[in-house]
Motif scaffolding. Structure first.
Motif, PDB file in Angstrom:
ATOM      1  N   HIS A  35       0.954  -1.083  -0.017  1.00  0.00           N
ATOM      2  CA  HIS A  35      -0.046  -0.023   0.106  1.00  0.00           C
ATOM      3  C   HIS A  35       0.667   1.326   0.058  1.00  0.00           C
ATOM      4  N   TYR A  84      -5.928   7.923  -7.870  1.00  0.00           N
ATOM      5  CA  TYR A  84      -5.785   7.222  -6.565  1.00  0.00           C
ATOM      6  C   TYR A  84      -6.371   5.713  -6.661  1.00  0.00           C
ATOM      7  N   ARG A  85      -7.945   5.953  -7.052  1.00  0.00           N
ATOM      8  CA  ARG A  85      -8.659   4.645  -7.325  1.00  0.00           C
ATOM      9  C   ARG A  85      -8.018   3.772  -8.279  1.00  0.00           C
ATOM     10  N   PRO A 104      -7.508  -1.020  -2.602  1.00  0.00           N
ATOM     11  CA  PRO A 104      -8.700  -0.216  -1.554  1.00  0.00           C
ATOM     12  C   PRO A 104      -8.745  -1.160  -0.242  1.00  0.00           C
ATOM     13  N   TYR A 105      -7.836  -2.026   0.088  1.00  0.00           N
ATOM     14  CA  TYR A 105      -7.989  -2.672   1.291  1.00  0.00           C
ATOM     15  C   TYR A 105      -7.524  -1.930   2.347  1.00  0.00           C
TER      16      TYR A 105
END
Length: 498
Positions: A352, A383-384, A389-390
């Motif tokens: 991440h 960003y997406r 997304p976790y």
């Protein structure tokens, strides 16, 4: 046929040099079967619910049979609806009491209910007692088949949680039930890395030998040595909390060898000789199911260590001259840059953080190119598109990049879902492991074929017992069986010489 007569007939058969015959319950694709076959056993039957896993098992162990009989071996069977005599009748193996010398298998851990000793003793005394429980506890079905088959030896495998499930040491209770059926029983929590598998995989193994054999259960000694990471020690402590090491329990501490043994098989030794995969970096890989029938040439100058050589030369499952099959990967376009940049041994927090850094660098690049700040909507879109997304604090080991100089973590059936738990150590390839690499890390040789497409193959591999670990256990069982049969063989030879 009564039990004493059945046991005596089986020992006499072994004394004549015949191979022990195996029934594999909850067989999956055949990890235990392959290990036992490699130790000199004959795989005569298997019971497996998953249709693709059943087909994989039949393809690898009964592929030479005529089509009708092959189809019977490849048939998926529900053990909760199958009776032992029905199985041998369908396969033409005679009576259940005389058909098998060894029963092996690992009932799925999620099937455990809080049955306890009373129910297990009831199963031992009454072959239909499992019907009292409408959920059909699968390890009760395992015991039902054992009672019917009257084997000389038994192997049972399961996850460490079986030692502490809802306040029950289920494996200890199974051991008591088998003792009531006339077996000498021991079980142990063993990590496969100590037995030459390039994977730190803790599992509980139970071995039982019929008491009439006069043989004590012995587990194989370690052939490799390592210090397991701290997380494994904590998991083992929880699992062993209910094991009574000082009473009448049948638990045995596993041998971890000594520092003078060779170190563990490393990931690089296990898969470093396989062809690199870079098509996804060139835009040549598309989303969708991938078949396992394309052969890829082995690298011509790959240096082969002992482990890679074994994987290419396992008797009966040698590498094909056409090349390597099943060497396919999952399509993960967002994550290739993360895989490339994150450090070996890194988990999801590192992944991440790497993704956020790459996103920040992209924002800075766009600002430099345009000479003005990037709009918030574009920042959010990027960003997406670039950052997983976790939540960082949840399941940190969801992602893990292999260390080339260390065994890998436990392969699980979940690799059939995303494979992030095993990211290839080679940053230049920037990908997760392939189906064949997963098979290598489980110690399936290159000639072993998997049925179905990529995701089912990953799942079959993750569910399996490493064949090399199974072979080590099978060798210990074979030694006990041969020792029990030897006096009879020696006596027969002496009479013939007179």
């Amino acid at each position: 046929m009564d039990e004493a007569k059945a046991i005596k007939a089986k020992v006499a058969r072994l004394a004549k040099g015949q191979p022990p015959r195996v029934l594999d319950l909850f067989a999956g694709c055949g990890g235990i079967s392959l290990g036992f076959q490699g130790a000199g056993f004959r795989i005569d039957a298997a019971v497996e619910l998953d249709s693709l896993a059943a087909l994989t098992h039949a393809t690898n162990f009964h592929g030479g049979l005529e089509p009708d009989l092959f189809a019977k071996h490849a048939l998926a069977r529900d053990i909760t609806k199958l009776e032992p005599d029905e199985l041998v009748g369908e396969l033409g193996l005679g009576s259940i009491e005389s058909a098998f010398d060894v029963v092996v298998g690992g009932p799925p851990c999620q099937a455990y209910a809080r049955v306890g000793r009373a129910k297990l003793r009831e199963v031992a005394d009454h072959p239909s007692a499992y019907k009292v429980d409408p959920r059909g506890n699968l390890y009760l079905r395992y015991l039902h088949f054992v009672r019917a088959a009257k084997p000389l030896a038994i192997l049972m495998e399961n996850v460490p949680d079986v030692l502490n499930y809802g306040g029950h040491n289920v494996m200890g209770e199974v051991a008591e039930a088998l003792q009531a059926l006339g077996y000498r029983v021991r079980y142990s929590l063993i990590n496969s890395a100590f037995h030459g598998v390039p994977q730190m995989r803790d599992r509980v193994f139970l071995i039982a030998l019929h008491e009439s054999l006069g043989s004590d259960v012995r587990f194989p000694k370690a052939v490799r040595h390592m210090v397991l990471p701290p997380g494994y020690g904590g998991t083992r402590s929880v699992a062993l909390r209910l094991v009574d090491l000082f009473g009448g329990d049948s638990f045995e501490e596993a041998d971890h060898g000594s520092p003078d043994l060779p170190g563990p098989v490393e990931a690089r030794e296990a898969i470093g000789d396989l062809p690199p995969i870079t098509a996804h970096l060139k835009g040549l890989l598309k989303r969708g199911a991938r078949r396992l029938d394309e052969a890829v040439p082995y690298p011509k100058k790959a240096k082969l260590g002992e482990y890679a050589t074994l994987m290419r030369t396992w008797p009966g499952f040698e590498a094909s001259p056409d090349g390597l099959r099943d060497h396919v990967i999952r399509y993960l376009p967002r994550d290739a840059a993360i895989f490339r940049e994150m450090p070996s041994g890194g988990e999801y927090p590192a992944a991440h953080a790497t993704a956020v850094r790459l996103w920040q660098e992209r924002i800075a690049q766009l600002k430099a190119e345009t000479g003005r700040p990037v709009a918030q909507s574009e920042r959010d879109r990027l960003y997406r598109a670039m950052v997983p997304p976790y939540p960082v604090g949840t399941f940190p080991n969801r992602w893990w990049k292999l260390r080339p100089d260390f065994p890998v973590r436990t392969l699980m059936a979940h690799i059939g879902k995303d494979t992030y738990s095993h990211i290839h150590y080679d940053s230049a390839q920037a990908r997760v492991i392939s189906v064949r690499e997963a098979a290598r890390l489980q110690s399936f040789p290159d000639g072993f074929r998997f049925s179905g497409t990529m995701n089912p193959a990953y799942r079959q591999i993750g569910n399996a017992v490493p064949p090399l670990m199974a072979r080590r256990l099978a060798e210990a069982i074979m030694e006990a069986l041969q020792k029990a049969a030897a006096p009879r063989s020696t006596q027969r030879d002496a009479v013939a010489a007179e």
